[in-house]
Design a protein around this motif. Structure first.
Motif, PDB file in Angstrom:
ATOM      1  N   ASN A 133      -7.243 -52.968 -27.111  1.00  0.00           N
ATOM      2  CA  ASN A 133      -6.258 -53.059 -28.191  1.00  0.00           C
ATOM      3  C   ASN A 133      -6.850 -52.802 -29.570  1.00  0.00           C
ATOM      4  OD1 ASN A 133      -4.157 -53.662 -26.425  1.00  0.00           O
ATOM      5  ND2 ASN A 133      -4.533 -55.862 -26.533  1.00  0.00           N
ATOM      6  N   GLY A 134      -8.156 -52.551 -29.634  1.00  0.00           N
ATOM      7  CA  GLY A 134      -8.793 -52.237 -30.909  1.00  0.00           C
ATOM      8  C   GLY A 134      -9.209 -53.440 -31.736  1.00  0.00           C
ATOM      9  N   ASP A 135      -9.132 -54.648 -31.192  1.00  0.00           N
ATOM     10  CA  ASP A 135      -9.560 -55.847 -31.915  1.00  0.00           C
ATOM     11  C   ASP A 135     -11.009 -56.139 -31.524  1.00  0.00           C
ATOM     12  OD1 ASP A 135      -9.781 -58.181 -33.299  1.00  0.00           O
ATOM     13  OD2 ASP A 135      -8.061 -59.179 -32.379  1.00  0.00           O
ATOM     14  N   PHE A 136     -11.927 -55.409 -32.140  1.00  0.00           N
ATOM     15  CA  PHE A 136     -13.321 -55.448 -31.700  1.00  0.00           C
ATOM     16  C   PHE A 136     -14.040 -56.726 -32.129  1.00  0.00           C
ATOM     17  CE2 PHE A 136     -12.171 -50.928 -32.192  1.00  0.00           C
ATOM     18  CZ  PHE A 136     -12.269 -50.563 -30.867  1.00  0.00           C
ATOM     19  N   TRP A 143     -14.820 -48.524 -29.055  1.00  0.00           N
ATOM     20  CA  TRP A 143     -15.007 -48.554 -30.500  1.00  0.00           C
ATOM     21  C   TRP A 143     -15.601 -47.252 -31.020  1.00  0.00           C
ATOM     22  CZ3 TRP A 143     -19.915 -49.572 -33.266  1.00  0.00           C
ATOM     23  CH2 TRP A 143     -19.741 -49.519 -34.651  1.00  0.00           C
ATOM     24  N   ILE A 144     -16.712 -46.795 -30.466  1.00  0.00           N
ATOM     25  CA  ILE A 144     -17.399 -45.671 -31.091  1.00  0.00           C
ATOM     26  C   ILE A 144     -17.988 -44.659 -30.111  1.00  0.00           C
ATOM     27  CG2 ILE A 144     -19.762 -46.613 -31.228  1.00  0.00           C
ATOM     28  CD1 ILE A 144     -19.743 -45.763 -34.218  1.00  0.00           C
ATOM     29  N   LEU A 145     -18.360 -45.094 -28.901  1.00  0.00           N
ATOM     30  CA  LEU A 145     -19.033 -44.170 -27.993  1.00  0.00           C
ATOM     31  C   LEU A 145     -18.110 -43.064 -27.497  1.00  0.00           C
ATOM     32  CD1 LEU A 145     -21.329 -46.455 -25.793  1.00  0.00           C
ATOM     33  CD2 LEU A 145     -21.885 -45.197 -27.873  1.00  0.00           C
ATOM     34  N   GLN A 146     -16.794 -43.323 -27.475  1.00  0.00           N
ATOM     35  CA  GLN A 146     -15.882 -42.288 -27.020  1.00  0.00           C
ATOM     36  C   GLN A 146     -15.852 -41.092 -27.973  1.00  0.00           C
ATOM     37  OE1 GLN A 146     -11.816 -43.589 -26.893  1.00  0.00           O
ATOM     38  NE2 GLN A 146     -11.951 -44.760 -28.796  1.00  0.00           N
ATOM     39  N   THR A 197     -21.077 -56.290 -35.998  1.00  0.00           N
ATOM     40  CA  THR A 197     -21.673 -56.042 -37.308  1.00  0.00           C
ATOM     41  C   THR A 197     -21.275 -54.680 -37.862  1.00  0.00           C
ATOM     42  OG1 THR A 197     -23.587 -57.413 -36.740  1.00  0.00           O
ATOM     43  CG2 THR A 197     -23.850 -55.883 -38.577  1.00  0.00           C
ATOM     44  N   PHE A 198     -21.467 -53.631 -37.074  1.00  0.00           N
ATOM     45  CA  PHE A 198     -21.188 -52.285 -37.564  1.00  0.00           C
ATOM     46  C   PHE A 198     -19.695 -52.088 -37.837  1.00  0.00           C
ATOM     47  CE2 PHE A 198     -25.117 -50.830 -34.983  1.00  0.00           C
ATOM     48  CZ  PHE A 198     -25.945 -51.353 -35.964  1.00  0.00           C
ATOM     49  N   HIS A 199     -18.855 -52.717 -37.005  1.00  0.00           N
ATOM     50  CA  HIS A 199     -17.408 -52.595 -37.219  1.00  0.00           C
ATOM     51  C   HIS A 199     -16.989 -53.299 -38.505  1.00  0.00           C
ATOM     52  CE1 HIS A 199     -13.154 -52.256 -36.383  1.00  0.00           C
ATOM     53  NE2 HIS A 199     -13.017 -53.576 -36.451  1.00  0.00           N
ATOM     54  N   ASP A 200     -17.587 -54.462 -38.789  1.00  0.00           N
ATOM     55  CA  ASP A 200     -17.260 -55.185 -40.026  1.00  0.00           C
ATOM     56  C   ASP A 200     -17.627 -54.375 -41.262  1.00  0.00           C
ATOM     57  OD1 ASP A 200     -16.197 -57.287 -38.678  1.00  0.00           O
ATOM     58  OD2 ASP A 200     -17.911 -58.645 -38.943  1.00  0.00           O
ATOM     59  N   ILE A 248     -26.377 -69.161 -39.481  1.00  0.00           N
ATOM     60  CA  ILE A 248     -25.545 -68.265 -38.670  1.00  0.00           C
ATOM     61  C   ILE A 248     -24.121 -68.210 -39.200  1.00  0.00           C
ATOM     62  CG2 ILE A 248     -24.514 -67.975 -36.374  1.00  0.00           C
ATOM     63  CD1 ILE A 248     -27.098 -69.003 -35.175  1.00  0.00           C
ATOM     64  N   SER A 249     -23.605 -69.348 -39.676  1.00  0.00           N
ATOM     65  CA  SER A 249     -22.224 -69.377 -40.162  1.00  0.00           C
ATOM     66  C   SER A 249     -22.030 -68.564 -41.430  1.00  0.00           C
ATOM     67  CB  SER A 249     -21.794 -70.829 -40.402  1.00  0.00           C
ATOM     68  OG  SER A 249     -22.543 -71.408 -41.466  1.00  0.00           O
ATOM     69  N   VAL A 250     -23.097 -68.311 -42.198  1.00  0.00           N
ATOM     70  CA  VAL A 250     -22.976 -67.519 -43.426  1.00  0.00           C
ATOM     71  C   VAL A 250     -22.517 -66.110 -43.118  1.00  0.00           C
ATOM     72  CG1 VAL A 250     -24.261 -66.545 -45.372  1.00  0.00           C
ATOM     73  CG2 VAL A 250     -24.693 -68.900 -44.650  1.00  0.00           C
ATOM     74  N   GLN A 251     -23.119 -65.474 -42.157  1.00  0.00           N
ATOM     75  CA  GLN A 251     -22.746 -64.120 -41.725  1.00  0.00           C
ATOM     76  C   GLN A 251     -23.012 -64.039 -40.224  1.00  0.00           C
ATOM     77  OE1 GLN A 251     -20.805 -61.385 -41.821  1.00  0.00           O
ATOM     78  NE2 GLN A 251     -21.453 -61.146 -43.964  1.00  0.00           N
ATOM     79  N   PRO A 252     -22.097 -64.540 -39.409  1.00  0.00           N
ATOM     80  CA  PRO A 252     -22.363 -64.684 -37.966  1.00  0.00           C
ATOM     81  C   PRO A 252     -22.788 -63.392 -37.292  1.00  0.00           C
ATOM     82  CG  PRO A 252     -20.326 -65.799 -38.563  1.00  0.00           C
ATOM     83  CD  PRO A 252     -20.753 -65.019 -39.762  1.00  0.00           C
ATOM     84  N   SER A 253     -22.094 -62.305 -37.553  1.00  0.00           N
ATOM     85  CA  SER A 253     -22.392 -61.061 -36.843  1.00  0.00           C
ATOM     86  C   SER A 253     -23.807 -60.584 -37.131  1.00  0.00           C
ATOM     87  CB  SER A 253     -21.380 -59.984 -37.231  1.00  0.00           C
ATOM     88  OG  SER A 253     -21.412 -59.730 -38.632  1.00  0.00           O
ATOM     89  N   VAL A 254     -24.205 -60.602 -38.394  1.00  0.00           N
ATOM     90  CA  VAL A 254     -25.537 -60.119 -38.771  1.00  0.00           C
ATOM     91  C   VAL A 254     -26.620 -61.037 -38.220  1.00  0.00           C
ATOM     92  CG1 VAL A 254     -27.074 -59.604 -40.696  1.00  0.00           C
ATOM     93  CG2 VAL A 254     -24.647 -59.000 -40.841  1.00  0.00           C
ATOM     94  N   MET A 255     -26.413 -62.342 -38.353  1.00  0.00           N
ATOM     95  CA  MET A 255     -27.428 -63.291 -37.896  1.00  0.00           C
ATOM     96  C   MET A 255     -27.592 -63.245 -36.384  1.00  0.00           C
ATOM     97  SD  MET A 255     -28.743 -64.496 -40.525  1.00  0.00           S
ATOM     98  CE  MET A 255     -28.395 -64.489 -42.284  1.00  0.00           C
TER      99      MET A 255
END
Length: 279
Positions: free
Chosen positions: A70-73, A127-130, A184-187, A243-250
């Motif tokens: 559904n695109g909600d990555f 997300w991106i490989l396609q 991370t990359f999607h954000d 981790i809570s500051v920037q969860p995806s990056v951390m």
């Protein structure tokens, strides 16, 4: 007279329904052999508590697949991490409550295949490989195949390898690396060609590392029941805050460091080996 006939028919129908229900329960019952007090016994039924955690992990993996389609990555990546947490709990709960079983082990492995094999590959692909064409889905399939091989090898090696180490990158850690990368990359709306190639490398490398012979520390030697210094709890609290500051990056940095640790330690061990005398 008709009332008596009606009651008789009703009782006959009730008995037929009970027979059908009993037959269904009997035919679908799980029976497995187990060793208790040094003797082989046939055990009927399954343990509910650990399998509830496994089912929850399976649900999280399936949710990640649906969210990716559904695109909600972001939600898909978070669901993979939730599945990872639940997967870590089911085995510990089974050991703590002495409810281990062969059924639970097989169920857990099948759940892992979806949550840490199919889900990360599909989320990365949608997300991106396609956008890369055939190469994208080939690398996604490579990851799925390597996850299946990794889980199969792990199952047959239980009890024959040092518990201190995993042979090959564990599938939950590989899934965490892929999920954190997507998150991370999607954000950051990173959709340039360079990021597509980087994601291709991340997914492919994670798959290959799963089936490699590189050793990864398992952290199974930590005693969670024993007392620890107060500073350990403080460090855990600080880790949650960071981790809570920037969860995806951390999370990407955390699992990226773990993934890299295997090859780095293997290279260090190779360099420390004394050179063989010539001749």
């Amino acid at each position: 007279m008709s009332q008596d006939s009606s009651n008789t028919d009703q009782r006959r129908d009730d008995l037929a329904e009970e027979d059908i229900a009993s037959a269904f329960l009997r035919d679908t019952e799980v029976v497995e052999e187990a060793v208790e007090d040094g003797k082989k016994v046939r055990r009927r039924g399954i343990y509910l508590l650990p399998n509830l955690f496994t089912t929850s992990a399976l649900f999280s993996g399936f949710f990640a697949v649906v969210a990716g389609i559904n695109g909600d990555f972001t939600a898909a990546a978070v669901a993979i991490f939730i599945a990872m947490l639940l997967d870590g709990l089911d085995g510990r709960v089974a050991r703590m409550t002495n409810t281990q079983s062969a059924f639970g082990a097989e169920y857990d492995s099948l759940s892992d295949m979806l949550s840490f094999g199919v889900a990360p590959a599909l989320v990365a692909f949608t997300w991106i490989l396609q956008d890369i064409g055939k190469t994208g889905w080939v690398v996604a399939f490579l990851y799925v195949a390597c996850a299946a091989l990794r889980l199969a090898r792990f199952n047959v090696q239980i009890g024959s390898v040092d518990k201190k180490w995993f042979i090959g990158l564990p599938s939950p850690s590989a899934a965490a690396l892929v999920a954190a990368s997507v998150w991370t990359f999607h954000d950051f709306d990173a959709d340039a060609l360079g990021f597509k190639l980087l994601m291709l490398l991340v997914v492919g490398a994670a798959g290959v590392l799963m089936v490699s012979n590189i050793r990864y520390y398992s952290f199974k030697e930590f005693d969670f029941k024993g007392p620890v210094p107060f500073v350990v709890l403080l460090a855990i609290v600080l880790a949650f805050v960071v981790i809570s500051v920037q969860p995806s990056v951390m999370l990407l940095l955390l699992f990226g460091a773990y993934v890299i640790s295997g090859p780095v330690l293997a290279l260090m061990r190779k360099l420390k080996r004394p050179a063989k005398p010539v001749g």
